[in-house]
Every structure is written in structure tokens, then in C-alpha cells.
Enzyme design. Structure first.
Site, short mmCIF file in Angstrom:
data_model
loop_
_atom_site.label_atom_id
_atom_site.label_comp_id
_atom_site.label_asym_id
_atom_site.label_seq_id
_atom_site.Cartn_x
_atom_site.Cartn_y
_atom_site.Cartn_z
N HIS A 74 33.75 57.49 15.00
CA HIS A 74 33.84 57.83 16.42
C HIS A 74 33.21 56.71 17.23
CE1 HIS A 74 33.07 60.93 19.88
NE2 HIS A 74 33.53 59.78 20.30
N GLU A 127 34.87 52.98 23.81
CA GLU A 127 33.63 52.91 23.04
C GLU A 127 32.90 51.59 23.33
OE1 GLU A 127 32.19 55.33 21.01
OE2 GLU A 127 33.71 56.62 21.88
N HIS A 131 29.39 52.01 25.05
CA HIS A 131 28.30 51.83 24.08
C HIS A 131 28.15 50.39 23.59
CE1 HIS A 131 28.09 56.21 23.83
NE2 HIS A 131 29.39 56.22 23.66
#
Ligand code: NAG
Ligand code: NAG
Ligand code: NAG
Ligand code: NAG
Length: 277
Positions: A74, A127, A131
Site C-alpha cells: 500500500h 503515495e 508520503h
């Protein structure tokens, strides 16, 4: 879970505050403060991701990884202890797919976008924006390629299918207590993980993600101290969470897909904070 597209482009700090409703979360959404303590490596069980995706809309189809038995990535989330984030750190290094060309086949295999019909690149891009840019402060992860390569390395080295399998935790029809899954990870890896379940409207729980943590030397470390994770798992303490094999998704001969447990798998559920990761 990826953020639905309407939120995707507009997830500014203030949108985060509106979305999360919780003041102290907004504080850590301050992207000018990009310090963090650990990297949370989150793997998802593709069958559960697929169940959730199909639940959202009957016409949704899934893109399962070629290797049906693996857990997929993920994300890799730099995280402050006892807090959230940082998220959406400032950096001129915008997502650039050409940087990943050399590893794209592996990303497709291990960082699969289960949600067919949505862009695979958008999953990675999201992502990265949310992040990956925050991880740039660590020399070992100071480029897009390094960040995605690190995830691949961990996805192979610590694939949850192997970790759990070594403790005898395999997909079946009975499921497992979240605490037992946690204990399995602890027994194999020696560190404290986070076992994440999603639950449907009827209260049926599914094993969804397992998160393991790494310190800044990229060595396994306990996930304890990650905000929102006072306990090791959000799975029901007294009821098994389902861990269905991929075959549970296969329609019977000549039949449309209608496994009873597909019905009623919620939406609003885990929506709070992790939903947008
Ligand atoms: C964001 O963080 C910086 C540095 O930590 C601080 O100076 C600033 O006041 C913060 N802004 C908000 C809106 O919290
Ligand atoms: C994306 O990466 C490629 C390959 O490194 C590079 O040639 C190109 O200039 C980059 N594009 C942007 C917009 O940075
Ligand atoms: C993915 O979606 C496309 C249409 O958007 C469809 O043609 C294709 O069959 C789907 N793939 C799977 C595996 O269901
Ligand atoms: C990471 O953990 C390893 C093993 O416990 C330890 O030797 C190392 O010093 C830690 N690194 C950091 C930056 O904390």
C-alpha cells in the site's frame, strides 16, 4: 485505500482539517514540519481490497496481482511517533513516471493497483506526493527511484504471505483473531506490528493490512507509538476476521459474482485517517 478522486487533487492542509475533523491532526498536517521517526511499511491483502472496491459499486472490477498468493504494497509512510504524518511535504521532485521505468514491471507485480479502472500511475503518484516526498530527508530514500525500490525490497523480503505463512496463518474460511495475527508477526519478525481490519455493516471483519515499521537505518523496529494505534490491532477482540483466499472472488460457472460476504461491506468505516493513505 486510496482517496477517492474528488479529494485527490484538493487535499490541502485545510481540506485535511475539514476531512479529519480533529484539530490535533491538522497540526501535524503542517507540511513545513517534515520530521519523522519511523517508516511504516503497509501491505494489503488484495482479496480484501477487492472486496471493498466491489462493495463501493457493483460494476467495479479488480486487478489482482499475477501472483495470487502475495500481499501487495500500500505504501511506505514516514511517521512521527505519537502523532500523524507528516504528509504532502514540499519538494520540487514531482512524481515522474520515467524515473520508474526500469522497475515498472516489479511495481505492477508488488505494488498493484487493485482498483481496476483507476490509473495505476495515480496510485503511485498519490503515495509519492503524500508520503514519498516526506521520506526524502533520509539519504537512503532521497529520490523517487530509491523510495519505490525500497518498497519493492521490503515487499519481497517481508511479504506478509510468507511471514504469516511461516506461523501457519494462511487464507481460509474461518479467519483469525487480529491479536493472533499480530502474535504471528511478532513470532516471525520479532517486532510489534499493526494489524488492520475493515468491518462491514453486519460487523463482519476482514483482515485488510499489516503494517511493520522500520527505523532510519531501515531496520525493523516496533510500530508502538504510532498515533491512533494504542493497541496492536483494530480487529474485533472476540471475533475472527476473515482472511479469504483469492478463489473467494471467482464467480461460479455461469454465475455473476455474488458471494454473500461481499454484500454490505461498508464504506464509512475506517474512513477517518488511514482511509486516505
Ligand atoms: C507550521 O510549522 C512551522 C514550523 O514548524 C511553524 O513555524 C508554523 O507556524 C506552522 N504553521 C501552522 C499553521 O501551524
Ligand atoms: C523525468 O525523468 C526523466 C528521466 O530521468 C527526465 O529526462 C525528465 O526531464 C523528467 N521530467 C521532469 C518533468 O522532470
Ligand atoms: C478492467 O476494466 C476494463 C474496463 O475498464 C475491462 O475491460 C477489463 O476486463 C477489466 N479487467 C478485469 C481483470 O476485470
Ligand atoms: C535501528 O535499529 C537497529 C537494530 O535495533 C539499531 O542497531 C540501529 O541503531 C537503529 N538505527 C536508528 C537510526 O535508530
Amino acid at each position: 485505500m486510496k482517496m477517492s478522486s474528488f479529494l485527490y487533487g484538493v487535499f490541502s492542509k485545510s481540506a485535511a482539517c475539514l476531512f479529519l475533523f480533529v484539530g490535533f491532526l491538522c497540526h501535524s498536517a503542517n507540511s513545513s514540519d517534515a520530521t519523522w521517526d519511523v517508516l511504516v511499511f503497509s501491505q494489503q491483502w488484495p482479496t480484501t481490497t477487492c472486496v471493498e472496491w466491489k462493495e463501493k459499486m457493483a460494476r467495479h472490477t479488480c486487478m489482482l496481482p499475477l501472483a495470487r498468493s502475495i500481499w501487495t504494497v500500500h505504501g511506505v509512510w514516514p511517521s512521527k511517533l505519537h502523532s500523524f504524518g507528516p504528509f504532502f511535504c514540499h519538494s520540487p521532485l514531482h512524481f515522474n513516471m520515467s524515473q520508474l521505468q526500469g522497475i515498472e514491471p516489479q511495481l505492477l507485480a508488488y505494488w498493484t493497483n487493485i482498483e481496476n479502472g483507476t490509473s495505476t500511475y495515480d496510485f503511485w503518484k498519490h503515495e509519492w506526493k503524500k508520503h514519498g516526498k516526506c521520506a526524502l530527508s533520509l539519504p537512503a530514500l532521497d529520490s523517487e527511484l530509491k523510495y519505490f525500490e525500497q518498497a519493492l525490497t521490503w515487499a519481497k523480503q517481508y511479504n506478509m504471505a510468507d511471514v504469516l505463512g511461516r506461523a501457519g496463518v494462511i487464507p481460509n474460511t474461518q479467519g483469525y483473531l487480529g491479536q493472533d495475527v499480530w502474535t504471528a508477526v511478532k513470532g516471525v519478525l520479532g517486532t510489534d506490528s499493526v494489524v488492520h481490519c475493515v468491518t462491514d455493516k453486519e460487523g463482519e471483519a476482514y483482515l485488510a493490512e499489516v503494517r511493520i515499521c522500520f527505523n532510519k537505518s531501515l531496520e525493523l523496529t516496533d510500530c508502538d507509538g504510532i498515533a491512533g494505534v494504542a493497541t496492536h490491532t483494530n480487529c474485533p477482540p472476540d471475533k475472527r476476521a476473515l482472511y479469504p483466499g483469492p478463489s473467494a472472488l471467482a464467480p461460479g460457472p455461469g454465475e455473476p459474482l455474488r458471494a454473500p460476504w461481499l454484500l454490505g461491506l461498508l464504506r464509512g468505516l475506517q474512513l477517518l485517517h488511514w482511509a486516505t493513505l
